[in-house]
Scaffold this motif. Structure first.
Motif, short mmCIF file in Angstrom:
data_model
loop_
_atom_site.label_atom_id
_atom_site.label_comp_id
_atom_site.label_asym_id
_atom_site.label_seq_id
_atom_site.Cartn_x
_atom_site.Cartn_y
_atom_site.Cartn_z
N PHE A 255 -16.56 17.12 -4.16
CA PHE A 255 -16.20 16.28 -3.15
C PHE A 255 -16.52 14.98 -3.42
O PHE A 255 -15.85 13.85 -2.91
CB PHE A 255 -16.64 16.79 -1.76
CG PHE A 255 -16.03 18.04 -1.51
CD1 PHE A 255 -14.59 17.93 -0.88
CD2 PHE A 255 -16.72 18.89 -1.76
CE1 PHE A 255 -14.04 19.21 -0.73
CE2 PHE A 255 -16.12 20.42 -1.46
CZ PHE A 255 -14.85 20.58 -0.85
N THR B 10 -12.93 15.14 3.72
CA THR B 10 -12.13 16.25 3.40
C THR B 10 -12.37 17.38 4.03
O THR B 10 -13.54 17.67 4.36
CB THR B 10 -12.30 16.53 1.71
OG1 THR B 10 -12.10 15.17 1.01
CG2 THR B 10 -11.96 17.44 1.30
N LYS B 11 -11.18 18.17 4.19
CA LYS B 11 -11.32 19.39 4.95
C LYS B 11 -11.34 20.53 3.86
O LYS B 11 -10.12 21.04 3.42
CB LYS B 11 -10.27 19.71 6.01
CG LYS B 11 -10.19 18.72 7.04
CD LYS B 11 -11.65 18.56 7.73
CE LYS B 11 -11.36 17.41 8.87
NZ LYS B 11 -12.63 17.12 9.58
N PRO B 12 -12.51 21.01 3.40
CA PRO B 12 -12.37 21.81 2.34
C PRO B 12 -12.26 23.62 2.77
O PRO B 12 -12.51 23.99 3.97
CB PRO B 12 -13.95 22.00 1.69
CG PRO B 12 -14.85 21.65 2.82
CD PRO B 12 -13.82 20.66 3.73
N LEU C 230 -15.56 26.03 -4.38
CA LEU C 230 -14.52 25.37 -3.71
C LEU C 230 -12.99 26.28 -4.15
O LEU C 230 -12.76 26.45 -5.49
CB LEU C 230 -14.29 23.99 -4.38
CG LEU C 230 -13.26 23.16 -3.89
CD1 LEU C 230 -13.18 22.92 -2.54
CD2 LEU C 230 -13.14 21.88 -4.65
N LYS D 8 -8.73 21.87 -1.50
CA LYS D 8 -9.26 20.56 -0.72
C LYS D 8 -8.01 20.11 0.16
O LYS D 8 -6.82 20.24 -0.47
CB LYS D 8 -9.68 19.66 -1.69
CG LYS D 8 -10.78 19.58 -2.42
CD LYS D 8 -11.33 18.45 -3.01
CE LYS D 8 -10.49 18.06 -4.30
NZ LYS D 8 -11.07 16.85 -4.95
N THR D 9 -8.24 19.87 1.30
CA THR D 9 -6.97 19.49 2.26
C THR D 9 -7.63 18.28 3.03
O THR D 9 -8.81 18.05 3.05
CB THR D 9 -6.59 20.74 3.05
OG1 THR D 9 -7.78 20.98 3.85
CG2 THR D 9 -6.16 21.95 2.48
N ARG D 10 -6.59 17.64 3.60
CA ARG D 10 -7.06 16.52 4.48
C ARG D 10 -7.06 16.69 5.75
O ARG D 10 -7.76 15.66 6.58
CB ARG D 10 -5.89 15.36 4.12
CG ARG D 10 -6.07 14.75 2.54
CD ARG D 10 -7.14 14.12 2.51
NE ARG D 10 -7.47 13.56 0.87
CZ ARG D 10 -8.60 12.89 0.82
NH1 ARG D 10 -9.38 12.68 1.41
NH2 ARG D 10 -8.75 12.48 -0.65
#
Length: 285
Positions: A159, A165-167, A178, A181-183
């Motif tokens: 990251f 970041t909203k993992p 991981l 990865k999203t926002r």
């Protein structure tokens, strides 16, 4: 003569299942400072040895299968292995390599097999097969708690410090890796749902775990229930305090545990009883 199951609270087994299947669940430890959890720790060899001795002292108990939180995430498995060495092969220890009902479901199925009169070797082998085929995906709101608990390791490096970041993480071979990865929280939950769908195959137990606000988890669990002909196999369980300290508030995790024998005598709750169609009926205590 029978085999008993021992596990720790990270298995997240519903209390009704623990009671119905006679499973011994030992609580992981938390240190509280000024009303807040300040640290956590696994089980020690002494308390595990005491639990094994108590069970094996019962006249009809021939052995114990002890299944625990991934050895790479806790010292509990190491403690269990040390404690088991005192009992001459009567205690088998299984590393779940996972967390939550990904291995809680395996413990339950192993207990059902034990109740049917299976041997120590067969019960341990079943637990090992199921945990290796189980998965857990976790959407966390922030990485802070995982960093603080030392649980993200290499995953956090990916990251580059971007805590916005909203993992979505996956527990794989005992490690947090991981997965995506999203926002936004919405996109993280959408990705979580997609990953779980891709993982489902054949007969499975699906458990939605949550910390903090339950609404997102409720919606996710309801969606899974609508997509299956076996809605009783979709559970919702609040994350226990020790695990919640690591994943933080507003985390949602989904465990997928294969059902090796879909007809096993597990304490399912059937829709229309206490496990109904509204969100509040999803939660299993």
């Amino acid at each position: 003569m029978s085999v008993c199951l021992v596990t720790d609270s990270a298995s997240q087994l519903p209390e009704a299942w623990v009671e119905a299947l006679g499973i011994t669940v030992l609580a992981l430890h938390e240190t509280v400072d000024e009303g807040e959890v300040a640290a956590t720790s696994g089980l020690g060899p002494g308390e595990l040895e005491d639990a094994y001795r108590d069970l094996l002292s019962e006249e009809d108990v021939t052995g114990v299968v002890s299944v625990h939180l991934a050895s790479k995430l806790s010292r509990t498995w190491e403690s269990a292995t040390l404690a088991a060495s005192s009992f001459g092969g009567r205690v088998r220890v299984v590393d779940s390599e996972n967390v939550g009902m990904a291995f809680g479901g395996a413990v339950a199925q192993a207990a059902a097999l034990a109740h049917a009169g299976a041997s120590l070797a067969d019960v341990a082998a079943l637990a090992e097969r199921i945990v290796k085929a189980s998965s857990t995906f976790i959407a966390v709101d922030k990485m802070d708690s995982l960093r603080r608990g030392g649980r993200v390791g290499a995953a956090f490096a990916l990251f580059g410090g971007a805590l916005s970041t909203k993992p979505v993480l996956r527990v794989r071979a005992g490690n947090l890796a991981l997965a995506a990865k999203t926002r936004t929280v919405t996109k993280a939950l959408q990705k979580l749902r997609q990953l779980v769908r891709d993982e489902l195959g054949g007969d499975s137990l699906v458990t939605v775990h949550y910390s903090g606000e339950p609404a997102p988890a409720e919606q996710l669990a309801l969606e899974f229930r609508k997509e299956t002909t076996f809605p009783e196999r979709v559970l919702m369980v609040e994350i226990e305090p020790v695990l919640a300290w690591h994943v933080g508030d507003n985390a949602v995790a989904v465990s997928v545990c294969p059902l090796e024998d879909p007809d096993a005598q597990l304490p399912w709750v059937t829709p229309g009883e206490s496990f109904g169609d509204s969100p509040e009926d999803l939660v299993v205590e």
